[in-house]
Design a protein around this motif. Structure first.
Motif, PDB file in Angstrom:
ATOM      1  N   ALA A  91      53.631  55.346  36.748  1.00  0.00           N
ATOM      2  CA  ALA A  91      53.383  54.542  37.957  1.00  0.00           C
ATOM      3  C   ALA A  91      52.154  55.053  38.696  1.00  0.00           C
ATOM      4  CB  ALA A  91      54.612  54.584  38.867  1.00  0.00           C
ATOM      5  N   ILE A  92      51.998  56.372  38.772  1.00  0.00           N
ATOM      6  CA  ILE A  92      50.825  56.940  39.441  1.00  0.00           C
ATOM      7  C   ILE A  92      49.556  56.550  38.696  1.00  0.00           C
ATOM      8  CG2 ILE A  92      49.634  59.130  39.896  1.00  0.00           C
ATOM      9  CD1 ILE A  92      52.390  60.305  40.581  1.00  0.00           C
ATOM     10  N   GLU A  93      49.597  56.591  37.378  1.00  0.00           N
ATOM     11  CA  GLU A  93      48.424  56.224  36.586  1.00  0.00           C
ATOM     12  C   GLU A  93      48.072  54.748  36.785  1.00  0.00           C
ATOM     13  OE1 GLU A  93      47.320  56.055  31.873  1.00  0.00           O
ATOM     14  OE2 GLU A  93      48.510  57.739  32.608  1.00  0.00           O
ATOM     15  N   ALA A  94      49.084  53.871  36.815  1.00  0.00           N
ATOM     16  CA  ALA A  94      48.838  52.441  37.023  1.00  0.00           C
ATOM     17  C   ALA A  94      48.263  52.194  38.417  1.00  0.00           C
ATOM     18  CB  ALA A  94      50.126  51.653  36.830  1.00  0.00           C
ATOM     19  N   ARG A  95      48.799  52.868  39.416  1.00  0.00           N
ATOM     20  CA  ARG A  95      48.291  52.679  40.771  1.00  0.00           C
ATOM     21  C   ARG A  95      46.901  53.256  40.937  1.00  0.00           C
ATOM     22  NH1 ARG A  95      54.030  53.768  43.580  1.00  0.00           N
ATOM     23  NH2 ARG A  95      54.839  51.670  43.271  1.00  0.00           N
ATOM     24  N   SER A  96      46.607  54.341  40.255  1.00  0.00           N
ATOM     25  CA  SER A  96      45.256  54.903  40.311  1.00  0.00           C
ATOM     26  C   SER A  96      44.255  53.937  39.690  1.00  0.00           C
ATOM     27  CB  SER A  96      45.199  56.244  39.579  1.00  0.00           C
ATOM     28  OG  SER A  96      46.017  57.179  40.216  1.00  0.00           O
TER      29      SER A  96
END
Length: 183
Positions: A91-96
């Motif tokens: 999720a962090i990678e997608a939001r980044s």
């Protein structure tokens, strides 16, 4: 004397010399098993080792079981948390990636040519000296100003029958008629 040395078993801690039971002990047996056994006949008997569970062994088994259960619970918690961690990292990678995309779009708005192109496409604005056209539908509503125009897309059977120049001539004819005549 030689026979005694050959028949002797080693003595030491936990071992005793070979002893034959006395006659009165053999006579105390009751029933059909009161006959002379192989030990009394002079043959050595192999006895199964006795399994004795001492209190220490039982405590050791219980402690080992408790340790295994606690490690199993810790392993289960670790497995669940590693799955949660992988989900959170994704999720962090997608939001980044989305933040980077939005920052790129924000940087495009600093370019005046991009702002002009968006004003033309979204708002239908024109530059001074240009002539702007608006496409109206049958009810007189403006069709421009959106990124998609209704009715444009895959041609249906009726649209395939007419040629593109026939549709263009029909569109020009509709554009020349006053709004009151369309109603």
């Amino acid at each position: 004397m030689r026979e005694n040395r050959l028949n002797r078993q080693p003595s030491g801690r936990g071992r005793s010399s070979k002893r034959t039971p006395s006659a009165p002990a053999a006579s105390t047996k009751k029933g059909p098993s009161a006959t002379v056994g192989p030990e009394e006949a002079g043959r050595p008997v192999r006895r199964r080792p006795r399994v004795d569970f001492t209190a220490r062994a039982i405590i050791a088994v219980v402690v080992l079981a408790v340790v295994m259960i606690s490690f199993a619970n810790a392993l289960r918690v670790w497995y669940i948390q590693s799955g949660d961690l992988a989900t959170a990292e994704a999720a962090i990678e997608a939001r980044s990636a989305r933040v980077t995309e939005l920052q790129d779009e924000l940087a495009r708005w600093d370019d005046s040519a991009y702002v002009k192109a968006q004003a033309r496409a979204r708002l239908g604005w024109v530059m001074p000296g240009e002539v702007g056209y608006r496409v109206l539908d049958e009810n007189g509503q403006v069709l421009s100003g959106t990124s998609e125009i209704e009715g444009v897309g895959n041609p249906t059977g009726n649209q395939l029958e007419t040629q593109w120049w026939d549709r263009l001539a029909s569109s020009i004819k509709h554009a020349d008629t006053p709004l009151d005549a369309n109603r």
